[in-house]
Design an enzyme around this catalytic site. Sequence first.
Site, short mmCIF file in Angstrom:
data_model
loop_
_atom_site.label_atom_id
_atom_site.label_comp_id
_atom_site.label_asym_id
_atom_site.label_seq_id
_atom_site.Cartn_x
_atom_site.Cartn_y
_atom_site.Cartn_z
N HIS A 1 -6.16 8.44 5.12
CA HIS A 1 -5.50 7.13 5.27
C HIS A 1 -6.54 6.04 5.11
CE1 HIS A 1 -2.48 4.54 7.83
NE2 HIS A 1 -3.06 3.84 6.86
N ASP B 1 -8.27 3.38 7.62
CA ASP B 1 -7.23 2.43 7.19
C ASP B 1 -7.81 1.37 6.23
OD1 ASP B 1 -4.64 1.52 6.99
OD2 ASP B 1 -4.49 0.78 9.04
N ASP B 2 -8.42 0.32 6.81
CA ASP B 2 -9.00 -0.76 5.99
C ASP B 2 -10.38 -1.07 6.56
OD1 ASP B 2 -6.51 -1.62 4.31
OD2 ASP B 2 -5.79 -1.45 6.37
N HIS C 1 -6.90 2.49 2.50
CA HIS C 1 -6.40 1.65 1.40
C HIS C 1 -7.61 1.15 0.64
CE1 HIS C 1 -2.36 1.39 3.32
NE2 HIS C 1 -3.09 1.57 4.41
N HIS D 1 3.81 5.15 5.78
CA HIS D 1 3.46 4.49 7.03
C HIS D 1 4.75 4.40 7.86
CE1 HIS D 1 -0.16 3.32 4.97
NE2 HIS D 1 -0.56 2.47 5.90
N GLU E 1 3.89 2.45 13.18
CA GLU E 1 2.69 1.65 13.49
C GLU E 1 3.18 0.49 14.35
OE1 GLU E 1 0.95 -0.34 10.08
OE2 GLU E 1 -0.90 -0.82 11.14
N1 HPA Z 1 -0.11 -0.87 7.57
C1 HPA Z 1 0.70 -1.30 6.60
N2 HPA Z 1 0.25 -1.71 5.43
C2 HPA Z 1 -1.05 -1.69 5.19
C3 HPA Z 1 -1.93 -1.27 6.15
C4 HPA Z 1 -1.44 -0.82 7.40
O1 HPA Z 1 -2.15 -0.41 8.32
N3 HPA Z 1 -3.17 -1.39 5.60
C5 HPA Z 1 -3.02 -1.84 4.35
N4 HPA Z 1 -1.73 -2.04 4.09
ZN ZN Z 2 -2.55 1.92 6.36
#
Ligand code: HPA
Ligand code: ZN
Length: 343
Positions: A21, A281-282, A23, A200, A203
Amino acid sequence: MSAIDPAFATFLVGLPKAELHVHIEGTLEPETIFRLAARNGVALAYESVEALRAAYAFTDLQSFLDIYYAGASVLLTAADFADMGRAYLARAAADGVIRAEIFFDPQTHTARGVAMATVIEGLTRALDEARAGGMSCDLILCFLRHLSEEDAFATLRAALPFRDAFIGVGLDSSEVGHPPEKFARVFAEARALGLHVVAHAGEEGPPDYIVQALDLLGAERIDHGVRCLEDADLVARLARERVPLTVCPFSNVKLRVCDRLEDHPLRRMLEAGLAVTINSDDPAYFGGQIGANYVETCAALGLDRAAAARIARTSLEASFVDAATKAGFLARLDAHLAATAGA
Ligand code: HPA
Ligand code: ZN
């Protein structure tokens, strides 16, 4: 903040693991955003790297997404996408990642007039180089769920000439108000093409979105999924069916899904028998890569070597590779554990 034993940190970073996971657009560091903006003549709303970094004070998912999409606006050429991919893959390898399944958001780029071919060819260049260096990696195309079903269908079709360049599809962006059911038909088409499916869910959205992702999209893994804990029946199902959950602890703290790492539900998820993995994630936006996520989460939650090894094992087991490749990954993990036992 718990004190972190340096030997434990070295063990965690060195654990052979899969990142499931991440991006790719979320790996763009502020310095790179400014460098690419200058290279491409793109105007930014921030005066300096420091001003941009100072804006990384998020209150929720949407406040992050607004800045994340602005940051991605500097990406124009295949070289830009290749540079971004290369930088991530080098950092991931240094964090023990032996398998990376990398999300990309084509709609963020095609909406700005960047061709699908430019995005995919640039990223593929970086992945091919990493593969030549021994890394196992693949791409997963994500649909932006705040956009329409029609837009998602158009994106899937625009990507079909590059069908061999990605192994699956995912669903990201603004979750609440955009339930998985909105994309059931697009995902059915993707499955018919033999693509893997992830999404996703859970969250910021409710547990029911996780159920929809499984039942209506055919998701093989759930990205995040932390809100499953609000539904005991769902937890029992996820545990029974061994559905992998790609949890992102730093992300959840930065986007206020939970207050502090010490309060993160990951430990409870493990105790509930869920197939939990740790991911970044990012990483450019949330304060650390996968290695730091392992180190600080294990320290904050009091997870020991055995628990961390189990998480890494789950990540390798949950990866989309053939059985022989997976067996090779698990052998590398076992060799690492044997070599570091008692260290
Ligand atoms: N959630 C949803 N969209 C996203 C995320 C995330 O954590 N990171 C990049 N796009
Ligand atoms: Zn994500």
